[in-house]
Design an enzyme around this catalytic site. Structure first.
Site, PDB file in Angstrom:
ATOM      1  N   SER A   1      10.674  25.693   2.161  1.00 14.97           N
ATOM      2  CA  SER A   1      10.310  24.559   3.001  1.00 14.97           C
ATOM      3  C   SER A   1       9.502  24.885   4.237  1.00 14.97           C
ATOM      4  CB  SER A   1      11.579  23.804   3.424  1.00 14.97           C
ATOM      5  OG  SER A   1      12.143  23.145   2.321  1.00 14.97           O
TER       6      SER A   1
ATOM      7  N   SER B   1       9.820  21.172   2.947  1.00 18.93           N
ATOM      8  CA  SER B   1      10.210  19.982   3.683  1.00 18.93           C
ATOM      9  C   SER B   1       9.761  19.981   5.154  1.00 18.93           C
ATOM     10  CB  SER B   1      11.739  19.811   3.641  1.00 18.93           C
ATOM     11  OG  SER B   1      12.393  20.898   4.269  1.00 18.93           O
TER      12      SER B   1
ATOM     13  N   LYS C   1      12.147  19.755  14.013  1.00 24.16           N
ATOM     14  CA  LYS C   1      12.154  19.142  12.687  1.00 24.16           C
ATOM     15  C   LYS C   1      13.207  18.034  12.663  1.00 24.16           C
ATOM     16  CE  LYS C   1      12.431  20.454   7.797  1.00 24.16           C
ATOM     17  NZ  LYS C   1      12.577  21.597   6.847  1.00 24.16           N
TER      18      LYS C   1
END
Length: 486
Positions: free
Chosen positions: A176, A152, A77
């Site tokens: 997220s 996210s 990520k």
């Protein structure tokens, strides 16, 4: 004959172990798919093809096959730091930042034998529940590319749903992992606070963010989570890690066996109900009904439950969310101008808070944690919708009225953040698919199971039982028409 990306992560791992595939071959296969498909879905920010090839060769030659995810590709990520790879955090402010040291989670995944192919899209500093930023293309939902992936960990979800990766790590500070997993038809697990040593949440503000995993199947999610938890260099490395009863048994075992009968609560109330109007879409209720009926048919106990009203939650969570943005490294007017409106607003509000404001908010959330666990303690797991609404269109969130923006995020994702506050494990399962329309192949909708502290094995067992019955792993998101079948 099946292509590697058509296999589950566990099946790919078995093929690697048996010598039917090599890490180099698998890496090349996925790099080819990324080159063809990523421009249409915006899953990856940076593709580190040369480094991935070198890493795959190193794994093949130097890393023992006993490593938990030996030879399997994944993506970091864009909030994680890998030495020598740009770590932009979804922000123009960080466009030139290249770390010289890898963070603990990156090191743990490397030790586990994985092969990073690059970095996946995230909103600016991971602050929102939608993965659209001004630093690069938005991540697009593979089921309908006019819709977002949630956030996210939106790029990670787009990558796994598009089969550009067999699975992916994410981080979850308010939903997220679970939000994008649900939006993209995936399994997503947020473990208990403290369960993953390298990203435990214990050292973060209010203990909210922890590392989790996104995958197409329950077993695949467990496989990657086990790799995150695994000891490094022969040492336990559990300085922060919760030691749940029986957690010496890999979670993958629970996910494969799918055994047990449990008492489940069914809940549609949220921690936000006192402050915002929460409407649950028909599609979200349909997903919940599918799960309830399936669990009833499997003879689990089911009982409706509801949360006690608590007016302290919303203002306390907002305060901590703002405080978390205060440390973003922007000081000058030029640096602040590079931030997006929402980030700049949160940073400014966070820096206006007093120590008393923050202390009172943290105290309120700690009290909410105890209350939440007490209220749900009679259940082995509690079932809720994951999202209140269907996946949101790109550009749906208001960028001019930031109070409205926050309200929209709450109304889309009211069931997730309270689990982070309580430090509990939760898994989202893609139980439902809407009918195909003119512009999409049907939209996925998920349900969330919230577990007891350290109760990941129960969640994986329940998920495996539901997966065997519904077989969501057979659903395949449509590929862009111009992409070859790599």
């Amino acid at each position: 004959m099946s292509q590697p990306h058509e296999l589950t992560a566990l099946e790919q791992w078995q093929a690697l172990q048996q010598g039917e595939l090599s890490p180099v071959e698998l890496t090349e296969h996925y790099l080819s798919r990324i080159e063809a498909i990523n421009p249409a879905v915006g899953a990856f920010v940076t593709v580190t093809a040369d480094a991935a090839r070198a890493r795959a060769a190193h794994v093949e030659q130097r890393v023992p096959r006993s490593a938990p995810i030996w030879g399997l590709p994944f993506g970091d990520k864009d909030l994680q730091e890998r030495a020598g790879v740009p770590a932009r955090a979804g922000s123009r402010l960080m466009a030139d930042y290249v770390p010289t040291r890898s963070d603990d989670l990156v090191q743990a995944l490397d030790t586990a034998g994985g092969v990073s192919l690059g970095t996946t899209t995230t909103p600016e500093f991971g602050l929102s529940s939608y993965s659209e930023n001004l630093a690069g293309p938005a991540s697009r939902n593979p089921w309908n590319r006019t819709l977002g992936t949630g956030g996210s960990s939106g790029g990670a979800a787009a990558a796994v749903a598009s089969r550009l990766l067999p699975f992916a790590p994410g981080s979850d500070g308010g939903g997220s992992v679970r939000i994008p997993a649900a939006a993209c038809g995936l399994v997503g697990i947020k473990p208990s606070r403290g369960r993953v040593p390298a990203a435990s949440g214990v050292d973060k503000l209010a203990g909210l963010p922890v590392a989790g995993t996104l995958a197409r199947t329950v077993a695949d999610a467990a496989l990657l989570l086990d790799a995150m938890i695994a000891p490094r260099d022969g040492h336990p490395d559990h300085h922060f890690a919760l030691r749940a009863p029986g957690d010496e048994v890999p979670l993958l075992a629970a996910a494969v066996r799918g055994e047990g009968r449990f008492q489940l609560g069914v809940m549609t109330t949220t921690a936000w109900d006192d402050d915002y109007k929460i409407d649950i879409a028909p599609e979200a209720r349909a997903a919940l009904d599918v799960a309830v009926n399936a669990f009833a048919a499997m003879h689990h106990g089911l009982e409706e439950t509801a949360l006690e009203p608590d007016a302290s939650y919303a203002p306390a969570f907002r305060t901590v969310w703002q405080a978390g943005a205060a440390s973003i490294p922007a000081e000058t007017d030029e640096q602040l101008a590079l931030l997006e409106p929402l980030t700049r607003y949160l940073l400014q509000r966070g820096r206006e808070l007093s120590a008393r404001d923050l202390g009172e908010a943290l105290t309120a959330l700690s009290a909410y944690e105890r209350s939440f666990i007490r209220q749900l303690s009679r259940f082995d797991a509690v079932l809720t919708p994951t999202l209140a609404l269907t996946p949101r269109p790109l550009g749906w969130y208001d960028q001019s009225d930031l109070e409205r923006n926050f309200e929209q995020q709450v109304q889309y994702t009211p069931f997730t953040s309270m689990v982070n506050v309580a430090g509990l494990p939760a898994i989202t399962l893609p139980v439902y698919q809407t009918a195909a329309g003119q512009t999409d192949a049907g939209l996925p909708m998920g349900v969330q199971l919230i577990g007891r502290p350290g109760g990941e094995a129960t969640l994986f067992a329940l998920g495996a039982q539901l997966e065997r019955r519904i077989r969501w792993q057979d659903r395949v998101a449509p590929e862009p028409l111009h992409s070859p079948r790599a």
